[in-house]
Write an enzyme that holds these catalytic residues in place. Structure first.
Site, PDB file in Angstrom:
ATOM      1  CG  HIS A   1      -1.983   1.093   1.127  1.00 27.88           C
ATOM      2  ND1 HIS A   1      -2.966   1.094   0.168  1.00 27.88           N
ATOM      3  CD2 HIS A   1      -2.187   2.212   1.864  1.00 27.88           C
ATOM      4  CE1 HIS A   1      -3.738   2.153   0.325  1.00 27.88           C
ATOM      5  NE2 HIS A   1      -3.289   2.854   1.345  1.00 27.88           N
ATOM      6  CG  HIS A  28      -1.543   6.797  -1.041  1.00 27.96           C
ATOM      7  ND1 HIS A  28      -2.571   6.459  -1.882  1.00 27.96           N
ATOM      8  CD2 HIS A  28      -1.911   6.358   0.183  1.00 27.96           C
ATOM      9  CE1 HIS A  28      -3.528   5.846  -1.189  1.00 27.96           C
ATOM     10  NE2 HIS A  28      -3.152   5.769   0.066  1.00 27.96           N
ATOM     11  NE  ARG A  74      -9.696  14.322   3.529  1.00 28.31           N
ATOM     12  CZ  ARG A  74     -10.971  14.053   3.205  1.00 28.31           C
ATOM     13  NH1 ARG A  74     -11.302  12.838   2.794  1.00 28.31           N
ATOM     14  NH2 ARG A  74     -11.912  14.962   3.326  1.00 28.31           N
ATOM     15  CG  HIS A  91     -10.341   6.592  -1.722  1.00 28.21           C
ATOM     16  ND1 HIS A  91     -10.847   6.926  -0.481  1.00 28.21           N
ATOM     17  CD2 HIS A  91      -9.097   7.098  -1.760  1.00 28.21           C
ATOM     18  CE1 HIS A  91      -9.936   7.605   0.199  1.00 28.21           C
ATOM     19  NE2 HIS A  91      -8.868   7.715  -0.557  1.00 28.21           N
ATOM     20  NE  ARG A 147     -13.012   8.154   4.648  1.00 28.34           N
ATOM     21  CZ  ARG A 147     -11.876   8.553   4.126  1.00 28.34           C
ATOM     22  NH1 ARG A 147     -11.804   9.736   3.513  1.00 28.34           N
ATOM     23  NH2 ARG A 147     -10.800   7.804   4.182  1.00 28.34           N
ATOM     24  CG  HIS A 184      -7.980   3.687   1.951  1.00 28.07           C
ATOM     25  ND1 HIS A 184      -8.055   4.580   0.912  1.00 28.07           N
ATOM     26  CD2 HIS A 184      -6.660   3.525   2.211  1.00 28.07           C
ATOM     27  CE1 HIS A 184      -6.822   4.950   0.551  1.00 28.07           C
ATOM     28  NE2 HIS A 184      -5.958   4.322   1.318  1.00 28.07           N
ATOM     29  CD  GLU A 202      -6.212   5.739   7.442  1.00 32.15           C
ATOM     30  OE1 GLU A 202      -6.756   5.847   6.324  1.00 32.15           O
ATOM     31  OE2 GLU A 202      -5.071   6.194   7.686  1.00 32.15           O
ATOM     32  CG  HIS A 235      -5.591   1.892   6.866  1.00 28.83           C
ATOM     33  ND1 HIS A 235      -4.277   2.160   7.176  1.00 28.83           N
ATOM     34  CD2 HIS A 235      -5.891   2.705   5.823  1.00 28.83           C
ATOM     35  CE1 HIS A 235      -3.822   3.094   6.357  1.00 28.83           C
ATOM     36  NE2 HIS A 235      -4.779   3.443   5.525  1.00 28.83           N
ATOM     37  CG  ASP A 246      -0.983   4.773   4.009  1.00 32.56           C
ATOM     38  OD1 ASP A 246      -1.241   5.366   2.955  1.00 32.56           O
ATOM     39  OD2 ASP A 246      -1.751   4.768   4.989  1.00 32.56           O
TER      40      ASP A 246
END
Lengths: 449, 449
Positions: free
Chosen positions: A58, A60, A81, A209, A212, A236, A239, A273, A324
């Site tokens: 995982h 990004h 974020r 994703h 959400r 995800h 988390e 997660h 991550d």
């Protein structure tokens, strides 16, 4: 043309390492492996502890630009974020290629031979597609090929800015518009057009994703499409407590239950997660035979919490590991973090034996990323392996008996000496064979601030 | 003879680093320091981030031999202690000198310029004193002088094998007999005779092992003796819930309250661990102005738990850091552990700013170990400083703004380049100037198994 490697000590999956292991490589694969043999003439000698290449399930890649710039303050995952989005909005295919190349280089130096890139930054500012709608994904694939890391590009569906209490999706904010294809059909159409460079150690996968960012019906569509295409599917999952609360308010189901209801769970699914789970969630994930990808250094940095890794294993889930957010890139640190954080949560030791933690860092990740024969030293596996120095101050004194536990509990990324991916050596004596990784990293990160 | 150093970037205590810092050194001290100046002719250029040497305020050197050999199993602190005792019983002054020299060498390579050695392995098998009753302490002091690390030898009183529910002390087991001087008077007499080698960067201090190993009256005697002699006083405090339970059952007081009652607390006192504290304990420790020495990597490895660092600071306690059991020797990892573990406990971020964590790793430790002007870059401080590479994959991209947070949250021991102690350079470009530390470590550890 067969390459011969002879390892003085190698981890073959057990609690202790094996001495004198001969590895024959051809066509990027291990074609034969023998333990307990002397070194034949002409074999390349591997010093230290040889082990399968580490798998980072995982990533990004662009989050590496945030290192050292988001850890000091107060706040939560949600304020972090906001900072992460400020970097995301500055990237274009060229700068993303440059940054990802350096980050994948850092991974190789840390002994990571395979990365799962959870990729959702698809489009230009305002969500306007680039001329090639897959320009950003192509930049990631090219970056991986440039430095010689194996990659699974997990093309990610991201449609909404959250979910309201009535279950209706919320609008995307300006940065999030870059992530969205509009609907699940358009996502699948674009993702199906991603071209893997010929000859590259690369494949594609799919991701939702999160609950959400993708509504339930679209989760079902993505899951069906990924299943029909034989793609691994990631998401995800739980988390943060707020994700659970919003999901339960909107859908009357936890994220795990919602994903199960819409057909996402199964052996090809990876829950990333899996931190805040109910007992029912643990049973759903475990019974499905899915993988749970823990990211302990990120979950600690973002104050996410400590996931129920022991219970997930007991329920039947596999474990994988990811760096991550790249606050650090060190899969040894991730592996020990699973055990050590569970010690803090329970005030007891011995939840996961060292060889189970190393398996999560290798075979568990390979399975999660659609390389089912990977992550092991065995005939038929991809020739992805690394050597770990046993002669640094961190590892000195280990010997054969303690080598595996020392790797898990004391080694760090800087103890990695040599890295071979698909039969090609890409790191020699701690240095990448073709890229000045630190200088490239510095330039790529600095350009974004 | 003045030595001139010019640092391109240096941490002087604030949230960000200062550029162009000139450091003048004479007689082992910093005699002058200026920020924001150009490099004068003849100055030695320090690259990367210059910072005060790290201070390891809690070490048991011989525990390094356990690395990789005690982490994999089940059990608790108490089963780990059995394994630790098996190493302790094998040591004599010669082998202890050899091991400690290597371990102190590992510390220097990690940027640790000053160590507090919590020393209780005083006597030969069966508790029979060596011809020199301080032979083991002398071995530690000689080891430190050999490799050039500053040391405070915390000579430790250890009298009993525990405490019964009736408050009576329990007998020592055979290994523990090596730790005991019989009573507090005999302890003080022996400890007062320790000779610090002339010219060494060394001093002595005192310790009460714990409320398990020293009865209340003896705690008072040791505290009075240490106070009169002007020695820092340390004690293990509330590392494990069982210690609290036994202490309360026997004495109707928590360990902190018992230590307070018998005069141990005060500005010269350091509570090591301070993990399981009541609100009253936190108030007692904070109000006394003592230091709390946290050892996060050990407390995580031994499943001790997460101490209330934020509340201790708020109550007035200072913070220091120790590597304790040496599962890893990395004070950057300890520093971030304080913040990151508190994030796991609270699911919130921002308990301790990066500069507070670095101060715990430097000035906080120096104060705890009786070097009140140490742990800072300033005129009048000992000339103990290090440089941290900002051009590795872990630190690349930091720049001046993010250098301090990067040091705390991303750097590791292997990013340390140069180390100067008392004006003398002992590590150059990541290598000790006189000792092959990894080879010495391997030989010393292997000989014990």
């Amino acid at each position: 043309m067969t390459d011969l490697y002879w390892s003085e000590l190698a981890w073959l999956g057990g609690a202790t390492a094996e001495a004198g292991v001969l590895i024959e490589v051809d066509g990027g694969q291990i074609i034969r492996l023998q333990a307990g043999v002397a070194s034949p003439a002409g074999a390349t000698r591997l010093r230290g502890l040889t082990m399968p290449g580490l798998v980072n399930a995982h990533s990004h890649a662009f989050h590496r630009a945030l290192r050292g710039r988001t850890h000091g303050g107060e706040g939560s995952f949600w304020t972090w974020r906001e900072q992460m989005y400020r970097v995301a909005e500055r990237l274009d295919p060229d700068s993303y290629h440059g940054l990802a190349r350096a980050v994948f280089g850092e991974m190789l130096l840390a002994g990571i031979t395979c990365v799962g890139e959870f990729h959702y930054l698809h489009h230009g500012p305002g969500g306007v597609p680039y001329d090639d709608p897959n320009a950003m994904g192509a930049a990631l694939l090219a970056a991986a090929a440039d430095v010689g890391i194996r990659i699974t590009l997990l093309d990610t569906c991201y449609l909404h800015g959250g979910v309201g209490a009535d279950g209706a999706p919320l609008a995307l904010n300006p940065v999030q518009q870059r992530f969205s294809d509009g609907d699940a059909d358009s996502f699948a159409e674009r993702a199906a057009a991603v071209v893997v460079p010929p000859g590259a150690a690369a494949r594609t996968g799919a991701a939702v994703h999160s609950v959400r960012a993708v509504d339930p019906a679209s989760i079902g569509e993505v899951a069906r499409w990924a299943g029909a295409a034989g793609l691994p599917l990631h998401a995800h999952v739980s988390e943060q407590p707020a994700e659970n609360e919003q999901c339960i308010a909107a859908h009357h189901l936890t994220p795990s239950a919602l994903l199960a209801e819409h057909g996402a769970l199964g052996p090809d699914f990876t829950a990333v997660h899996a931190t805040h789970l109910s007992g029912v969630d643990i049973g759903l994930l475990g019974n499905s035979g899915c993988t749970c990808c823990l990211c302990p250094t990120t979950e600690r940095d973002l104050a996410d919490g400590i996931g129920p890794a022991r219970l997930l294993r007991a329920a039947g889930a596999g474990l994988a590991l990811g760096t991550d957010s790249h606050a650090v890139i060190d899969l040894f640190e991730e592996a020990r973090g699973v055990e050590l954080d569970e010690r803090l949560a329970t005030l007891g030791r011995g939840h996961h034996p060292p060889e189970v933690l190393l398996a999560a860092a290798t075979a568990g990740g390979a399975r999660s990323l659609g390389w089912p024969t990977g992550g092991v030293l065995a005939a038929g596996a991809p020739a992805d392996f690394i050597t770990l120095r046993l002669d640094t101050v961190r590892t000195a004194g280990a010997g054969r008996d303690a080598a595996v536990a020392t790797a898990v509990f004391a080694a760090t990324s800087c103890d990695v000496r040599d890295v071979v991916v698909a039969g090609r050596q890409v790191v020699e004596d701690g240095v990448h064979v073709s890229l000045d990784v630190p200088a490239t990293l510095a330039a790529a990160v600095t350009a974004l601030w």
